[in-house]
Enzyme design. Structure first.
Site, PDB file in Angstrom:
ATOM      1  N   ASN A   1      62.032  57.846  16.435  1.00  8.00           N
ATOM      2  CA  ASN A   1      63.484  57.611  16.384  1.00  8.00           C
ATOM      3  C   ASN A   1      64.187  58.143  17.626  1.00  8.00           C
ATOM      4  OD1 ASN A   1      62.511  57.186  13.641  1.00  8.00           O
ATOM      5  ND2 ASN A   1      64.683  57.076  13.104  1.00  8.00           N
TER       6      ASN A   1
ATOM      7  N   TYR B   1      62.075  42.589  12.001  1.00 13.24           N
ATOM      8  CA  TYR B   1      62.047  43.345  13.264  1.00 13.24           C
ATOM      9  C   TYR B   1      60.676  44.018  13.431  1.00 13.24           C
ATOM     10  CZ  TYR B   1      62.342  47.417  16.250  1.00 13.24           C
ATOM     11  OH  TYR B   1      62.056  48.363  17.202  1.00 13.24           O
TER      12      TYR B   1
ATOM     13  N   SER C   1      57.034  50.087  18.334  1.00 10.19           N
ATOM     14  CA  SER C   1      57.809  50.874  17.366  1.00 10.19           C
ATOM     15  C   SER C   1      56.915  51.469  16.294  1.00 10.19           C
ATOM     16  CB  SER C   1      58.834  49.943  16.695  1.00 10.19           C
ATOM     17  OG  SER C   1      59.369  50.537  15.542  1.00 10.19           O
TER      18      SER C   1
ATOM     19  N   LYS D   1      57.313  43.302  16.042  1.00  9.50           N
ATOM     20  CA  LYS D   1      56.618  44.283  16.891  1.00  9.50           C
ATOM     21  C   LYS D   1      55.112  44.273  16.595  1.00  9.50           C
ATOM     22  CE  LYS D   1      60.099  45.963  19.212  1.00  9.50           C
ATOM     23  NZ  LYS D   1      60.224  45.737  20.665  1.00  9.50           N
TER      24      LYS D   1
ATOM     25  N   LEU E   1      71.470  56.505  12.214  1.00 12.07           N
ATOM     26  CA  LEU E   1      72.080  57.763  11.757  1.00 12.07           C
ATOM     27  C   LEU E   1      72.915  58.456  12.827  1.00 12.07           C
ATOM     28  CD1 LEU E   1      72.361  60.036   9.632  1.00 12.07           C
ATOM     29  CD2 LEU E   1      70.251  61.026  10.585  1.00 12.07           C
TER      30      LEU E   1
END
Ligand code: WQD
Length: 336
Positions: free
Chosen positions: A179, A149, A124, A153, A200
């Site tokens: 994203n 989180y 990520s 990663k 979102l």
């Protein structure tokens, strides 16, 4: 070529399974359905004509993981299975560290015990924290993670690096997602947030569908062109194709013991308002939204330098923001 896809019924996993099947790979899925649903397996068959082998197992059970792997001659692993909610990880850090780290350790142990060399890991962009320089490239340092989180990663990438360094027979590529948004053109697979969406785009589509009353835009006082935060949104189908290129690179490489990582983003930054305006325009929908305070843990701006992915992975994103917004809306309407 037989590829084991952990978390293969999830959002990015299912899109990657479709790309693998359409490129003549045999796919075996392990998924514990903690953040996915079984109808996705049927829809993968409707899209590709192939129903991949599926095992409803948890990677936290090493014996069960080994049992699955022993049934197939696996040429490579794509490891998606992990919890991924930033806000939930802040509430339940131990749940996140146990699940995300132990699942990875178990899949690496099982690869070692079954002489499987190649792993593509789902990492990520949050490993970078708030970068000092934009666009952010792969040699940017890991800054302070904004959540358990993100830290899981960062630690996962380090576990993989140490394991590759200790074992000549293992090669890995970590893909640092920006994203992921949107859905497959068929409108039959897509993001399935549990409860109130954190992210979102599913919140936008659920607001447009009348499931949510109004979208809250978290912060319009950032130091950006329109005051809203900037992210590097990438179409999930483009992201899925990056996994195909990564597993191909590992399977075709003469070099053993590879340890590589790549940014997988569009390479451009869009603000929250850019996303809202694109959604409204391409779907001809007026969205109800209002501006609220900034959300804890959010960074102001991040977008990727994707030069390395273009040059080495021979991959780059092709779909634009309007494609992302129209496909996201098509998927939401399918879910009605
Ligand atoms: C994007 C922007 C919010 C919801 C995600 C994943 C993370 C990682 C990176 C892969 C921010 C704003 C959001 C809402 C809003 N992906 N927003 N109203 O936080 O960048 O992180 O991508 O590992 O796993 O969570 O994505 O979609 O939550 O937020 O205004 O209702 O939209 O403030 O600026 P984020 P997001």
């Amino acid at each position: 070529m037989n590829i084991l896809v952990t978390g293969g019924l999830g959002y990015i996993g299912s899109h990657t399974v479709v790309e693998l099947i359409e490129n003549n790979y045999e796919v075996i899925i392990i998924d514990n359905l903690s953040n996915s649903e079984l109808f996705i397996l049927d829809n993968i068959k409707k899209i590709t004509g192939v129903k991949p082998k599926f095992y409803n197992e948890d990677l936290l059970d090493l014996n069960k993981t080994n049992e699955v792997i022993n049934k197939h001659d696996i040429d490579g692993v794509i490891h998606f299975a992990a919890f991924k909610s930033v806000s939930e990880s802040i509430k339940y850090p131990l749940k996140y560290y146990r699940n995300n780290l132990l699942s990875l350790i178990n899949i690496l142990r099982s690869m070692d015990e079954n002489n499987i060399s190649n792993i593509v890991f789902s990492s990520s962009c949050t490993v970078y924290g708030q970068p000092d320089k934009l666009p952010v490239s792969e040699n940017a340092p890991f800054k302070k993670a904004e959540s358990p989180y993100s830290k899981s990663k960062q630690i996962s990438e380090q576990i993989i690096e140490d394991f590759v360094n200790s074992n000549d027979n293992i090669s890995s590529i970590s893909l640092r997602y920006f994203n992921p948004v949107g859905a497959h053109d068929s409108g039959m697979i897509g993001e399935l947030p549990i409860g109130i969406p954190d992210n979102l785009v599913p919140y936008i589509t659920q607001t447009a569908a009348g499931i949510r009353d109004e979208l809250s835009v978290f912060g319009n006082d950032y130091n950006t062109s329109d005051g809203t935060a900037i992210r590097d949104y990438i179409h999930v189908v483009d992201l899925a194709k990056a996994h195909l290129m990564a597993i191909k690179r590992l399977n075709n490489s003469k070099k053993k013991n590879i340890f590589e990582f790549f940014n997988v983003g569009k390479g451009t930054g869009f603000s929250v308002m850019d996303v809202i305006n694109s959604f409204e325009k391409i779907n001809n929908i007026k969205l109800k939204y209002s501006f609220k305070d900034r959300r804890d843990g959010d960074i102001e701006e991040i977008y990727s330098d994707v030069t390395k992915s273009k040059n080495i992975l021979k991959w780059q994103a092709e779909k634009n923001l309007d494609d992302m917004m129209s496909s996201a809306w098509k998927w939401q309407k399918y879910l009605k």
